[in-house]
Scaffold this motif. Structure first.
Motif, short mmCIF file in Angstrom:
data_model
loop_
_atom_site.label_atom_id
_atom_site.label_comp_id
_atom_site.label_asym_id
_atom_site.label_seq_id
_atom_site.Cartn_x
_atom_site.Cartn_y
_atom_site.Cartn_z
N THR A 1 1.00 -1.19 -0.18
CA THR A 1 -0.19 -0.36 0.20
C THR A 1 0.92 1.10 -0.26
OG1 THR A 1 -1.82 -1.11 1.08
CG2 THR A 1 -1.77 1.35 1.88
N GLY B 1 -11.35 -1.49 -0.47
CA GLY B 1 -10.42 -2.34 -0.07
C GLY B 1 -10.73 -3.55 1.06
N ALA B 2 -10.05 -4.26 1.12
CA ALA B 2 -9.94 -4.71 2.33
C ALA B 2 -10.06 -4.67 3.56
CB ALA B 2 -8.73 -6.18 2.18
N ALA B 3 -9.26 -3.58 3.85
CA ALA B 3 -10.11 -2.73 5.08
C ALA B 3 -11.03 -2.37 5.34
CB ALA B 3 -8.61 -1.77 5.39
N PHE C 1 -1.76 -4.49 9.59
CA PHE C 1 -1.45 -4.53 8.35
C PHE C 1 -0.72 -3.62 7.34
CE2 PHE C 1 -6.20 -4.43 8.44
CZ PHE C 1 -6.51 -3.36 7.95
N VAL D 1 -8.58 -14.15 10.16
CA VAL D 1 -6.81 -13.80 9.67
C VAL D 1 -6.88 -14.38 8.86
CG1 VAL D 1 -5.75 -11.80 9.51
CG2 VAL D 1 -7.54 -11.60 10.48
N SER E 1 -3.16 -14.81 6.27
CA SER E 1 -1.94 -13.29 5.84
C SER E 1 -1.02 -14.64 7.08
CB SER E 1 -2.31 -11.65 6.67
OG SER E 1 -1.45 -11.73 6.40
N HIS F 1 0.93 -11.81 7.95
CA HIS F 1 1.19 -11.18 8.85
C HIS F 1 0.12 -11.57 10.46
CE1 HIS F 1 2.11 -7.25 7.01
NE2 HIS F 1 0.28 -7.66 6.64
N ASP G 1 -10.98 -12.74 6.75
CA ASP G 1 -9.76 -11.20 5.82
C ASP G 1 -8.92 -12.22 5.51
OD1 ASP G 1 -8.46 -9.92 5.34
OD2 ASP G 1 -7.49 -8.89 6.79
N ALA H 1 -7.32 -10.82 2.20
CA ALA H 1 -6.86 -9.47 1.53
C ALA H 1 -5.61 -9.93 0.64
CB ALA H 1 -6.63 -8.63 2.87
N SER I 1 -8.34 -7.98 -1.04
CA SER I 1 -7.76 -6.44 -1.95
C SER I 1 -7.70 -6.82 -3.74
CB SER I 1 -6.70 -6.50 -0.86
OG SER I 1 -6.01 -5.30 -1.68
N LYS J 1 -4.08 -6.23 -4.42
CA LYS J 1 -2.70 -7.05 -3.66
C LYS J 1 -2.57 -8.39 -5.16
CE LYS J 1 -3.06 -5.88 0.62
NZ LYS J 1 -3.22 -6.68 2.18
N SER K 1 -9.19 -1.27 -3.97
CA SER K 1 -10.34 -1.75 -4.72
C SER K 1 -10.56 -2.67 -3.44
CB SER K 1 -10.90 -1.75 -5.82
OG SER K 1 -10.23 -2.94 -6.54
C1 PLP Z 1 -3.55 -5.79 3.03
C2 PLP Z 1 -4.48 -6.08 4.25
C3 PLP Z 1 -5.72 -5.89 4.05
C4 PLP Z 1 -5.85 -3.87 3.73
O1 PLP Z 1 -5.65 -4.00 2.62
P1 PLP Z 1 -6.76 -3.16 1.74
O2 PLP Z 1 -7.16 -3.56 0.64
O3 PLP Z 1 -5.29 -2.13 1.46
O4 PLP Z 1 -7.96 -2.72 1.54
C5 PLP Z 1 -6.63 -6.10 5.43
N1 PLP Z 1 -5.98 -7.16 5.92
C6 PLP Z 1 -4.65 -8.29 6.15
C7 PLP Z 1 -4.06 -9.26 6.47
C8 PLP Z 1 -3.40 -7.85 4.60
O5 PLP Z 1 -2.80 -7.79 4.36
#
Ligand code: PLP
Length: 371
Positions: A20, A70-72, A114, A157, A159, A161, A187, A189, A208, A211, A218
């Protein structure tokens, strides 16, 4: 001259990944064309949302889909949807959710940052975050015992992360969701597989757009028809502050239409990575090798280990110098503390590996000569 240079900004070479902070993805011209055309005309947004939902459904195997900014935003909107449903008066009360079923259960190792925190996005949607277990250890009983009559959903989640070990699997959470009649939100993303979590039985899955699928800024939610309808309804509430434009929706659909995780350009990426690794390995104090993605994805990166005694600078100092040059070069720095930096070939424009090799040579040979 590029648009950002016209604005007085430095050119950026992204060897970092889909970040991002660097603008996530640089879209294919056909996606940019779709966005341009969408921007230059009118459309009935409520109908565009429905049509977009059908495309998302097709790409994911879900019953329906909802575009997001976005994913957030997808997290906040999903949470708002499971709390307020399609009830306008409740939708308009969020994020204040006293008296409503508003608890969102999340494993402690999934309460991550994230770029912003997952918990804050849950709170934006009116959710009361219930973190269960420990950062590196969660048992099914932690989850089960946290569920009460105020619980609105379970959130998982997926990810790099998140803490990978010691967490309960998505399967377990889906089983618990079924047992207690609670929706499970995922999530996902940055995940490449758009069908997997829906197929496993998750109720809402968030991606996301910028990504893995390489679309514009978006995102989208895929899932159960009734819950996705509730997601759309949130655009009359907290979702309004996360409005997704018609251009972004058009770009997202174009990206989804041409996305094929089986056909990522791995051969071309490998060729670039092999060339760059060969060049960098010849530099004094540098050991370069090719490493596959930690999470096992079909991504190959150049991993460089610096010998500080020879280079006279730490990996961290080197990344700072790369970033301060023009063009500014951004590397993947997850392991910079251990003297390792990585170069991700996915975001490269034609020939940028040559610029990177030349800059590395300049910086490290200068050091080698004791300047
Ligand atoms: C990047 C990310 C998001 C946010 O995604 P955006 O599209 O940037 O809003 C949320 N959760 C995780 C785990 C991510 O890696």
């Amino acid at each position: 001259m590029g648009i950002y240079q016209q604005l007085g900004l430095k050119q950026v070479i992204n060897a970092s990944g889909k970040m991002t902070a660097l603008g996530a993805s640089a879209v294919h011209p056909s996606i940019a064309k779709a966005m341009g055309e969408a921007a230059m005309d009118y459309v009935e947004i409520s109908e565009l949302m429905i049509v977009a939902g059908r495309h998302i459904a097709e790409a994911t195997g879900a019953e329906d889909g909802c575009p997001t900014s976005g994913a957030a935003a997808g997290i906040a909107i999903s949470v708002a949807a499971v709390i307020a449903g399609c009830h306008l008066s409740l939708i308009e009360r969020l994020p204040f959710s006293e008296g409503m079923k508003n608890k969102i259960i999340i494993q402690k190792g999934h309460a991550v940052h994230f770029g912003a925190s997952v918990q804050q996005m849950i709170a934006l949607g009116g959710g009361k975050v219930v973190e269960v277990g420990h950062a590196n250890h969660v048992e099914a009983d932690h989850l089960r015992e946290a569920i009460d009559d105020q619980t609105a959903a379970l959130l998982y989640v997926k990810s790099h992360h998140a803490i990978q070990k010691g967490m309960q699997s998505l399967d377990t959470m889906i089983q618990l969701g079924r047992e207690f009649g609670l929706p499970v939100i995922v999530d996902a993303a940055a995940e490449e597989d758009l069908r997997r979590y829906v197929a496993m039985g998750a109720d809402l899955v968030i991606y996301s757009g910028g990504k893995a699928i390489g679309g514009p800024t978006s995102g989208f939610i895929a899932g159960r028809a009734d819950l996705v309808a509730a997601c759309r309804a949130q655009y009359k509430g907290v979702g309004r502050a996360m409005k997704v434009g018609k251009e972004a929706i058009a770009g997202l659909l174009a990206a989804l239409g041409q996305y094929d995780p089986e056909k990522q350009n791995v051969t071309e990426q490998r060729r670039r990575v092999e060339w760059l690794a060969g060049e960098l390995d010849r530099l004094p104090g540098v050991k370069a090798r090719i490493a596959q993605d930690e999470a096992g994805r079909e991504i190959y990166r150049v991993q460089v280990q610096l010998d500080k005694r020879v280079t006279g600078m730490t990996a961290h100092e080197l990344t700072r110098q790369l970033e301060q040059g023009n063009p500014a070069i951004f590397t993947r720095n997850h392991y910079v503390n251990t003297g390792v930096i990585a170069f991700d070939p996915r975001p490269f424009h034609e020939g940028q590996e040559h610029i990177i090799a030349a800059r590395m040579k300049e910086l490290l040979q200068k050091q080698g000569e004791g300047e």
